[in-house]
Structure formats: structure tokens, C-alpha cells
Scaffold this motif. Structure first.
Motif, PDB file in Angstrom:
ATOM      1  N   HIS A 195      -1.745  14.587  11.984  1.00  0.00           N
ATOM      2  CA  HIS A 195      -1.846  15.904  11.355  1.00  0.00           C
ATOM      3  C   HIS A 195      -2.405  15.865   9.941  1.00  0.00           C
ATOM      4  N   LEU A 196      -2.794  14.674   9.511  1.00  0.00           N
ATOM      5  CA  LEU A 196      -3.302  14.546   8.145  1.00  0.00           C
ATOM      6  C   LEU A 196      -4.655  15.236   7.986  1.00  0.00           C
ATOM      7  N   GLU A 197      -5.540  15.049   8.971  1.00  0.00           N
ATOM      8  CA  GLU A 197      -6.891  15.588   8.816  1.00  0.00           C
ATOM      9  C   GLU A 197      -6.894  17.115   8.733  1.00  0.00           C
ATOM     10  N   ASP A 198      -6.108  17.759   9.600  1.00  0.00           N
ATOM     11  CA  ASP A 198      -6.032  19.227   9.543  1.00  0.00           C
ATOM     12  C   ASP A 198      -5.544  19.695   8.178  1.00  0.00           C
ATOM     13  N   TRP A 199      -4.531  19.002   7.682  1.00  0.00           N
ATOM     14  CA  TRP A 199      -3.973  19.362   6.381  1.00  0.00           C
ATOM     15  C   TRP A 199      -5.021  19.180   5.280  1.00  0.00           C
ATOM     16  N   VAL A 200      -5.753  18.080   5.342  1.00  0.00           N
ATOM     17  CA  VAL A 200      -6.788  17.813   4.335  1.00  0.00           C
ATOM     18  C   VAL A 200      -7.867  18.888   4.376  1.00  0.00           C
ATOM     19  N   ARG A 201      -8.284  19.255   5.599  1.00  0.00           N
ATOM     20  CA  ARG A 201      -9.323  20.284   5.713  1.00  0.00           C
ATOM     21  C   ARG A 201      -8.823  21.606   5.138  1.00  0.00           C
ATOM     22  N   ARG A 202      -7.547  21.895   5.382  1.00  0.00           N
ATOM     23  CA  ARG A 202      -6.992  23.165   4.929  1.00  0.00           C
ATOM     24  C   ARG A 202      -6.868  23.223   3.407  1.00  0.00           C
ATOM     25  N   TYR A 203      -6.509  22.102   2.776  1.00  0.00           N
ATOM     26  CA  TYR A 203      -6.254  22.095   1.336  1.00  0.00           C
ATOM     27  C   TYR A 203      -7.314  21.313   0.574  1.00  0.00           C
ATOM     28  N   SER A 204      -8.520  21.292   1.107  1.00  0.00           N
ATOM     29  CA  SER A 204      -9.556  20.454   0.489  1.00  0.00           C
ATOM     30  C   SER A 204      -9.862  20.881  -0.951  1.00  0.00           C
ATOM     31  N   GLU A 205      -9.713  22.173  -1.246  1.00  0.00           N
ATOM     32  CA  GLU A 205     -10.017  22.610  -2.620  1.00  0.00           C
ATOM     33  C   GLU A 205      -9.011  22.065  -3.617  1.00  0.00           C
ATOM     34  N   MET A 206      -7.776  21.930  -3.167  1.00  0.00           N
ATOM     35  CA  MET A 206      -6.721  21.378  -4.027  1.00  0.00           C
ATOM     36  C   MET A 206      -6.898  19.869  -4.197  1.00  0.00           C
ATOM     37  N   LEU A 207      -7.509  19.242  -3.181  1.00  0.00           N
ATOM     38  CA  LEU A 207      -7.483  17.778  -3.111  1.00  0.00           C
ATOM     39  C   LEU A 207      -8.708  17.114  -3.740  1.00  0.00           C
ATOM     40  N   THR A 208      -9.182  17.638  -4.834  1.00  0.00           N
ATOM     41  CA  THR A 208     -10.292  16.982  -5.526  1.00  0.00           C
ATOM     42  C   THR A 208      -9.745  15.822  -6.359  1.00  0.00           C
TER      43      THR A 208
END
Lengths: 455, 455
Positions: B159-172
Motif C-alpha cells: 500500500h506504499l505506492e498508492d499512498w505515495v501517489r496520493r501525497y506526492s505533493e507533501m513528499l518532496t
């Protein structure tokens, strides 16, 4: 050589209870070749029963179960008939599915239940009792009988061929009456003149000493891949056998043979439904399927095991891969030839690391049309059931006919009365119809008379 | 950005007992993702520990284990470092092989035993404690830290990839510090800039509705043969991948990349002996083997199951055949692409009857040489151990670097102090050296300072 059927039938009727009592004793004696339970005791029981007939009986030890060999009938009879039966049975497992005790004869609604009732104690004993009835009502037998009763049929008859080769001079005969004849759902009598051979092999390929993490795959030989590559060279995706030299030993069939195959009734639609198939292999027609079913040699993957096969994923490179292969043999193919060809084929392609372990087999048997045994069986079919039998040029299954028929050059007939469509041989609730048990005696007597008399 | 190492080291020394006590609490909290034991409790414990640091912590629920996400450090810091760790552990099985209780910290002869000591609670907590020590002795952190702590690393990080795609703006972030760094038998520090991807598939082929007697082989499709034929089209006997289009997505390596692979020390002879091999695949040289090991994509048969695989012979035509395949992915290959190519390849050859079930995977990760994280890690290696690390262009194994590094475009470094050659991760008696636990704190502090200061 006509015989007095009234006297014969009356004798059977008068001895009905004793015959069934003897049958109960045969069923009661466990004789499971797979785990060697009761084998010597059963062999002794068969020896004794032959001695009661007045036969000359010898018990031949083998590295496995002993072979009972009996001779009876005039030494100077014009013709000699060999009969084949076996005294061993399949294990009773799964025993909880039996509705009656497996090693106790139970008669219910015209059906006799018990392990070995149909495969093959019922036929063995009813044939012996038929000979007794003949002797008591007709006098001397019309032929010399050489009776081979082995005790390892259910586990591959591994020691029969050696014994046959050793005693081939003793084992001359004009015809061979096989075990296991019967009839199908429509009541058609099924007879056959042979069967395919079989060779069973286990192939193994070794990789690393233990399962490795699959990340090493770029540099470590994977035995599963090697086995897949090797197997893919044995048969092409159109199901043509491509094992070097294999098909050269398979002759094409004569028009007469094709015609007799075409005449075999098969309920194609029913069979496909039962097997869950929407079509035959490669979408072939029913006509083509019947021809291929009866005539084609095969190489079949019966099983493969390698690596991790549980739920989910496990990233391993397997230490070993194993395949079980079953070759069905026709014409000149034998287990030895199949093994040699397979070894050469694999070596030629660099698969010297794949080991081959033979797990038993038998060559094919195929008797010519018009033999004495065939004519006697057809005539006996008319006598016993008033109809012409279906004559299979050979059966698609396999069995130990090869040493006694092919090796010794004795024409064989697979014919009898004991196998109905629901006998459950090898399964719980094995049975034989009461009427068939006695019909087997009448068929045997008729067969003996025709075998002696046919010109 | 130099920092006061004396103060830092003294703080660690003074808080040694409390740090170890906290470590004992982390180990004591079971957190097995495979059977979901203790996952919420462990996630809460991690959240609480981050809160003690003064971090902003969010617990993100997923369909599986929740993801702990913490941010700490100046909002206006010039650079942002992402750190990846995980709080789940492997199951303790086989528990009888543990010499100490798996969920109890035991310190013996300078070694800390317990499930998760090295993978990955030791590194997670020692990094947190390093941040605490920095804050207490140096004041403000020199960088903003974005810390991703997932709870499903041991079961595929589904479930990591879905989470990363969803919060990609936060994850810079400007760089990503991965989990699990360490050193080899010779004491060489091992660092890496990526890893291969992986895709795991289960393929199934159905035949008749149940296992049939193998005499029907001439007319019934055999799913084992079909699977063998299909597999044999994916890779040739020289181990070249022949899956249509697969190799088109694999770029060749640069001279610099080959050179860095050639520089990786491998004890070839020792490894071959350990794996029971007389030679590498296709007899390739050690030099070629190292290159192929690190660079090549793979398609590996991890397991096959079909038909009868017990002792001896059983003449069956199997109802089903199943294979488990593991694809190692490099460059532009992804699990989705691998599945699409495989489906098209099989369909094109008529194997539409073979089903493909994906069982998880991750794309590859490969960061460019000379990135900020790489330079910071090399400098920290000199600070901590006084030597240059071995820099792997990428590891031949796989892991969930893909979403955080490749997808987000953040250069990654696999570097740390906690993995020695006998940590027994995933096995009984998992451990970490006491000295490495504290060295991890010093490495972390040095890494932070260099990450902030490198030009």
C-alpha cells in the motif's frame, strides 16, 4: 467340441453354495501386493484350489510375490490354452468409504461386494470352478491348460517378464486367455486383442545445493528452467512427439485396423461432459479423436514438482526439479527402447545433468485378427450372450500382456464376463454381479470347447 | 555544517541505559505484518516516540498497516531529507530455534538479540535517538526531515505506492536515506544507489475437471504440457530472455556503471562452494558473472506444481498446472509493464488459457552518481569509520524504493551501520551488535550535518 451344457449348468446350480463359499474364502484372504499383506497365504490358497482340480501346480518364488503356475488337461491334447489371472488386489483405502467390510463377501440385491470380487479373484475362481464343472460333467478337458496366476499385477508385474524369459520353453501355447473381460453401459460385450505398452520415468535435475534467493538467478543454473527446456523438446505445442527416433518405431495402421477402431462405439458428448472438456485436444473431430485415442503413442507429463508451491510468493531459485513422465507404447516401442531414446535425445541437447529413473513398464501387445483365441471368444460370446462382441484391436490402457503374448508370440484375447460398468475396481465397494460370476463359468466352458474345436 | 561531536557523543553515553530501555520496548512490542499481530500497537508506539521528539506526526490508515509519517526540523531549512524505515517485522518462526525469547531484548557478549533488532527497529530507533541527541546538544536540526515509517515492508509494501501517489505533493525532498545499511565480512562499508525491481506472478492452466487416467492423453489437453510450452518461449536454453519486448526496456550500462560494478568485491570461490556449484551459469567467468548478477533482468521459475508428485508412479493426466515466476526488473521495466508484455506474449502464441495472477512487485530504483545523499553518506562513512564505502550502483535484490525514489524523483542512498554479516534478519536469533546500535546514531548525525553542508 460340443459339450453337454445341461449337465454343466446343473452342476453349477447344484454347487452354487459351495462355489460362493469358496469365493468368500478367497475374498476373506487379504492379498495386497503394495504392502505385501497376505501374499504367501493367498498364493498357498490358490495352489491348494488348483490341487483340488487335480492340476500339477508349482509355486515359483520371485524377488516379489510368488507366481502360481498350474497345468491341467491331457498331456497329448491337440491344443494348449494359456490362461492369465492374478491373485493380488489393490489396497482397501480409503476404507471409510466402504459400505461393507472390504475383506468379507457381502451379497446384496444380486451384487457381491468385497475387495477382489471383480479384480481379479472372481474371474480366477469362477474359471477354476468352470474347469471343475467340466471335469465332473464332461470327463477329460478338451485342451491342455497352462495357467499363470501372478501376485503383482496391481503393482506393475515387475517380476513376470524375468520369469517368462526363464521358463519360455515351458510356456508354449496356442492362445492366451487374458483376465478382465466384460461389457459396457449398453450391454455390448468388450473384447480386445492387445493393449498399449507403458514406460514410466522420473526425471530429476539438480541445481544449487539448497534453494537460493532468486536474486542470484542471473548467474546460477535453475533446474526448473532446465527441465522445462528439456521437456519442450520432447513434444511440440501441436502435440506431435519430437523425441528423436521415437516415431520411427511406430508403424501406420492397416485399413482393416482403422476400420475396427472406427467401429468402436464411444459416447463422445457424454465423455467430454464427464471430463469437463469443451473440445478434444486441438479441436479434433470425434472421428479423429477415436482414432488417435486408440492408436497414438504418448508422452505425458503426470506431475512436476519444483521450488515453492505454497500460497502467495516466495522468491526462491529451486535446488531441484522433478517430472514424472508416462510413455504409452505401440508397435515396436518398449520401455527399454523409450529409455534409450530419451537418454540419447537429452544428451544430444546437452541435458546430461538430467537423470532418468525408470519406474516400471511393459511393452505393447497386439495379436493378429482371426486368431484361434479370437474366434473361440466370438463363438463363446454368441453361446453365452447371444451376440457378437465389440472387438477392440487393442485397448488404450496398458497391462502385463507383453511378456506372455508379445515375447512368447502367443495370440491373446481379452474376454470374459466379470467386468460390468460399475465394478469399482481399485475403489471402495468393488463388486461383481452374482449372475456374472456364474456366467463367467459358462463363458469359460464354451470358450474351452470352441478353442478345442475351431478349425 | 560541522557539529559538536563531543557533546553529541557524551549525550549518547549519558543516555545509554534509557536508549537501550526504549529499544527493549520496541523489540517487546510484536509487530508481525504477515498475520497482523500488534501492528496498531507498534504504530502507536512509533507515533508517540516521534511526538517526544517534537515532530509533527500523522498516522495514515491504509487497507493494510498504517503508515507513520513524521516531519521535524526547521520549516524553512534549505534542504529536506526523507528517511525511510519500517516498524513491522518477520514472523518469529521457527520459534524453537531461537536461543533467547524473540520478543525480549537480550544483551550477551556485546550482541543485542531479538526480532527486529536489525530489521528494522534498531535502525529506526537509533536514528530517532540520534535526532534527539542532536536537538539536545546542537539546538535546531540542520535540515527538515520527512520520515516515512511503513508497517508492511516484510510483506511487500503493497500500500506504499498508492499512498505515495496520493501525497506526492507533501513528499518532496532533496534526498532519501534508506534503511538497512551495513558492512561485509571484510568490514567494507556497503552503500547503494538503488535496487532492481521485482514482479511476482502465478500462472495457471486448467485442463480436464479432475485428474484423468493418463491413457486419455492422445485426446485430452494436458495443462502441464501447455505450461511447459508457454514457459519455454519466455527464455531460451542459453538463458536469454525471449519474452516479446522485454529487453527493449533495458538500456545498456555506461562505462562508468560497468566500472563501479567491476569494483565490487565478491568472494566468487567461497560463494560457489556455499551454493554447491562447480561453475556459474553457462560456465561464465567470475568477471562476467559479477556484471550479469548486478545488471541483468531475470525471469525465474520459483516453483511448479502439477499432477502427481509423490513416491513411485501414478498414471494421471493433471487437471491443473501452476507456476510461480519472479521477474527482476531493471531500467524502465515495471511490474505493470511486465504483466502486460507477458499477457500479450502468451496470447500471441495461443496461450489465452493460461491465467496470470500478479502477486506484488515494485519497479526498480537507480539514482545518479554524485547526488547529495551519496556525497553526504561517503563523508559520514569517513567520519564514522574512517574509510571510503563500497558504492554499489544498485543492489541485485529488490525493495520498495521505487515509489519513494523513482516515482517521486528523489535520489536515494542505502547506507547505515546496523547490518553486519551475521544479523540473521528473517531468521531465528536476529541480532545487532551493541556497538553498531550506537554507531548508527553517530553515522546519522554526521550524515545530517554533511547533507546540510555539502555543496
Amino acid at each position: 467340441m460340443p459339450y453337454n451344457t445341461t449337465l454343466f449348468d446343473t452342476y453349477i446350480e447344484q454347487n452354487r453354495d459351495r462355489f460362493l463359499k469358496e469365493f468368500g474364502e478367497f475374498i476373506g484372504q487379504i492379498s495386497v501386493a503394495a504392502d505385501k499383506r497376505g501374499i504367501p497365504e493367498m498364493a498357498d490358497m490358490v495352489v491348494e484350489r488348483f490341487q483340488q482340480l487335480g492340476a500339477t501346480v508349482t509355486l515359483y518364488p520371485t524377488p516379489g510375490s510368488p507366481i502360481v503356475y498350474a497345468e491341467i488337461g491331457p498331456q497329448d491334447a491337440e491344443r494348449t490354452l494359456m490362461i492369465y489371472n492374478h491373485y493380488d488386489v489393490q489396497p482397501e483405502d480409503p476404507v471409510e468409504l466402504w459400505e461393507t467390510p472390504p475383506y468379507e463377501m457381502t451379497i446384496k440385491d444380486g451384487v457381491i461386494y468385497g475387495r477382489g470380487t471383480s479384480d481379479d479373484k472372481g474371474e480366477l475362481l469362477s474359471r477354476i470352478q468352470a474347469v471343475e464343472a467340466w471335469l465332473k460333467t464332461q470327463g477329460e478337458l478338451p485342451v491342455r491348460i497352462k495357467w499363470v496366476v501372478e501376485g503383482e499385477e496391481e503393482i506393475g508385474s515387475d517380476h513376470l517378464e524375468d520369469w517368462v524369459r526363464r521358463y519360455s520353453e515351458m510356456l508354449t501355447a496356442d492362445g492366451l486367455l487374458w483376465e478382465g473381460g466384460g461389457y459396457d453401459e449398453a450391454g455390448r460385450i468388450q473384447m480386445g486383442l492387445g493393449c498399449k505398452g507403458i514406460a514410466y520415468f522420473e526425471l530429476r535435475c539438480q541445481g544449487p545445493s539448497h534453494d537460493l534467493h532468486s536474486s542470484v538467478a542471473p548467474i546460477v543454473p535453475n533446474p526448473a528452467w532446465r527441465l522445462v527446456w528439456a521437456l519442450s523438446t520432447l513434444k511440440d505445442p501441436d502435440d506431435n512427439i519430437t523425441l528423436d527416433g521415437y516415431m520411427e518405431h511406430v508403424a501406420s495402421l492397416s485399413e482393416e485396423e482403422w476400420a475396427s477402431i472406427d467401429a468402436i462405439p464411444m459416447e463422445f458428448e457424454t465423455i467430454r461432459e464427464r471430463w469437463g472438456l469443451s473440445a478434444w485436444l486441438n479441436g479434433m473431430t470425434d472421428h479423429a479423436a477415436r482414432r488417435r485415442y486408440f492408436s497414438a503413442p504418448t508422452i505425458t507429463i503426470c506431475g512436476i514438482q519444483t521450488g515453492y508451491t505454497g500460497a502467495g510468493s516466495k522468491t526462491v531459485l529451486p535446488a531441484e526439479a522433478m517430472v514424472k513422465l508416462d510413455f504409452r507404447l505401440v508397435h515396436n516401442l518398449t520401455p527399454e527402447l523409450a529409455e534409450t531414446l530419451l537418454r540419447q535425445h537429452l544428451d544430444r541437447r546437452g541435458f546430461t545433468d538430467i537423470s532418468i529413473t525408470p519406474l516400471g513398464g511393459d511393452g505393447p501387445a497386439k495379436s493378429p485378427r482371426g486368431s484361434l483365441v479370437e474366434r473361440a471368444a466370438i463363438a463363446a460370446s454368441h453361446d453365452t450372450w447371444g451376440k457378437e462382441p465389440m472387438m477392440y484391436p487393442w485397448f488404450p490402457g496398458s497391462g502385463p500382456m507383453y511378456p506372455l503374448s508379445t515375447l512368447l508370440g502367443i495370440p491373446v484375447i481379452f474376454a470374459g464376463a466379470t467386468w460390468h460398468p460399475d465394478i469399482r475396481a481399485h475403489s471402495p465397494n468393488e463388486n461383481i454381479f452374482l449372475k456374472d460370476y456364474f456366467e463367467s463359468m459358462r463363458f469359460t466352458a464354451s470358450f474351452l470347447s470352441h478353442f478345442a474345436a475351431e478349425v
